[in-house]
Design a protein around this motif. Structure first.
Motif, mmCIF file in Angstrom:
data_model
loop_
_atom_site.group_PDB
_atom_site.id
_atom_site.type_symbol
_atom_site.label_atom_id
_atom_site.label_comp_id
_atom_site.label_asym_id
_atom_site.label_seq_id
_atom_site.Cartn_x
_atom_site.Cartn_y
_atom_site.Cartn_z
ATOM 1 N N GLY A 1 10.273 2.106 -5.312
ATOM 2 C CA GLY A 1 11.189 1.776 -4.221
ATOM 3 C C GLY A 1 10.518 1.835 -2.837
ATOM 4 O O GLY A 1 9.461 1.372 -2.439
ATOM 5 N N ARG A 2 11.181 2.327 -1.833
ATOM 6 C CA ARG A 2 10.594 2.491 -0.674
ATOM 7 C C ARG A 2 10.127 3.689 -0.612
ATOM 8 O O ARG A 2 8.901 3.962 0.146
ATOM 9 N N GLU A 3 10.475 4.804 -1.181
ATOM 10 C CA GLU A 3 9.956 6.170 -0.978
ATOM 11 C C GLU A 3 10.294 7.006 -2.310
ATOM 12 O O GLU A 3 11.423 7.149 -2.519
ATOM 13 N N ILE A 4 9.381 7.995 -2.716
ATOM 14 C CA ILE A 4 10.010 9.157 -3.745
ATOM 15 C C ILE A 4 9.088 10.165 -3.572
ATOM 16 O O ILE A 4 8.137 10.192 -2.894
ATOM 17 N N ARG A 5 9.650 11.322 -3.856
ATOM 18 C CA ARG A 5 9.210 12.758 -3.607
ATOM 19 C C ARG A 5 9.304 13.305 -4.968
ATOM 20 O O ARG A 5 10.318 13.409 -5.881
ATOM 21 N N LEU A 6 7.928 13.576 -5.484
ATOM 22 C CA LEU A 6 7.849 14.009 -7.078
ATOM 23 C C LEU A 6 7.131 15.695 -6.828
ATOM 24 O O LEU A 6 6.483 15.936 -6.159
ATOM 25 N N VAL B 1 5.901 3.500 0.852
ATOM 26 C CA VAL B 1 5.422 2.313 0.985
ATOM 27 C C VAL B 1 5.022 1.804 2.511
ATOM 28 O O VAL B 1 6.017 2.143 3.133
ATOM 29 N N THR B 2 3.749 1.560 2.712
ATOM 30 C CA THR B 2 3.764 1.093 4.105
ATOM 31 C C THR B 2 3.509 -0.544 4.049
ATOM 32 O O THR B 2 3.008 -1.008 3.159
ATOM 33 N N ALA C 1 0.891 -1.097 -0.013
ATOM 34 C CA ALA C 1 -0.193 -0.041 -0.054
ATOM 35 C C ALA C 1 0.774 1.269 -0.064
ATOM 36 O O ALA C 1 1.924 1.326 0.719
ATOM 37 N N PHE C 2 0.302 2.273 -0.567
ATOM 38 C CA PHE C 2 0.977 3.787 -0.568
ATOM 39 C C PHE C 2 0.410 4.559 0.179
ATOM 40 O O PHE C 2 -0.748 4.645 0.274
ATOM 41 N N ARG C 3 1.007 5.478 0.678
ATOM 42 C CA ARG C 3 0.837 6.571 1.404
ATOM 43 C C ARG C 3 1.084 7.850 0.605
ATOM 44 O O ARG C 3 2.381 7.958 -0.091
ATOM 45 N N THR D 1 13.473 13.516 -5.280
ATOM 46 C CA THR D 1 14.263 12.685 -4.319
ATOM 47 C C THR D 1 13.639 11.191 -4.106
ATOM 48 O O THR D 1 12.572 11.003 -4.697
ATOM 49 N N GLY D 2 14.591 10.253 -3.628
ATOM 50 C CA GLY D 2 13.952 8.984 -3.626
ATOM 51 C C GLY D 2 14.947 8.039 -2.516
ATOM 52 O O GLY D 2 16.070 8.404 -2.341
ATOM 53 N N THR D 3 14.406 7.233 -2.104
ATOM 54 C CA THR D 3 14.821 6.088 -1.036
ATOM 55 C C THR D 3 14.615 4.771 -1.617
ATOM 56 O O THR D 3 13.771 4.392 -1.651
#
Length: 128
Positions: free
Chosen positions: A114-119, A30-31, A2-4, A72-74
């Motif tokens: 991936g684990r996290e991105i910021r757009l 991602v949660t 699931a995404f938040r 950014t991204g993780t």
């Protein structure tokens, strides 16, 4: 999986009397448990733009253009070689899922999170 979403809209920018730009950033993460596979398609995402007013009743839909860029991204430690970032993005006025006749401006697309991105996003609305 699931995404938040965490949205940070900027103030709308009125370019002309008939053209308005909505922009901001969205953090998608991602949660729960995350699985990545090689060659997997982009994950679908979508959200209503918080500062955009509804399109009432049977009003004609204005022309809309959507843009998004990876800020950014993780990634996970094991994510080497997997795609990462935004693949495609679109915007449209969609019916309100709660009912009614209004339509709301939504940004949707596909991304390899991936684990996290910021757009960073920008949606231009022209009523001509």
């Amino acid at each position: 999986m699931a995404f938040r979403f965490e949205l940070q809209p900027a103030l709308p920018l009125q370019l002309t009397p008939d053209c308005l730009v909505y922009s901001g950033t969205v953090r998608m993460f991602v949660t729960g448990i995350m699985f990545q596979t090689s060659g997997a398609p982009a994950d679908s995402f979508g959200f209503a733009l918080p500062d955009a007013p509804p399109l009432l009743g049977d009003a004609d839909e204005p022309r809309v253009w959507a843009e998004a860029s990876l800020m950014t991204g993780t990634a996970t430690a094991a994510s080497g070689g997997y795609p990462f970032g935004v693949e495609w993005v679109r915007a449209a006025y969609l019916p309100d899922p709660r009912g009614g006749t209004s339509r709301w401006l939504n940004l949707f697309g596909g991304a390899h999170i991936g684990r996290e991105i910021r757009l960073g996003y920008r949606v231009t609305v022209a009523t001509v």
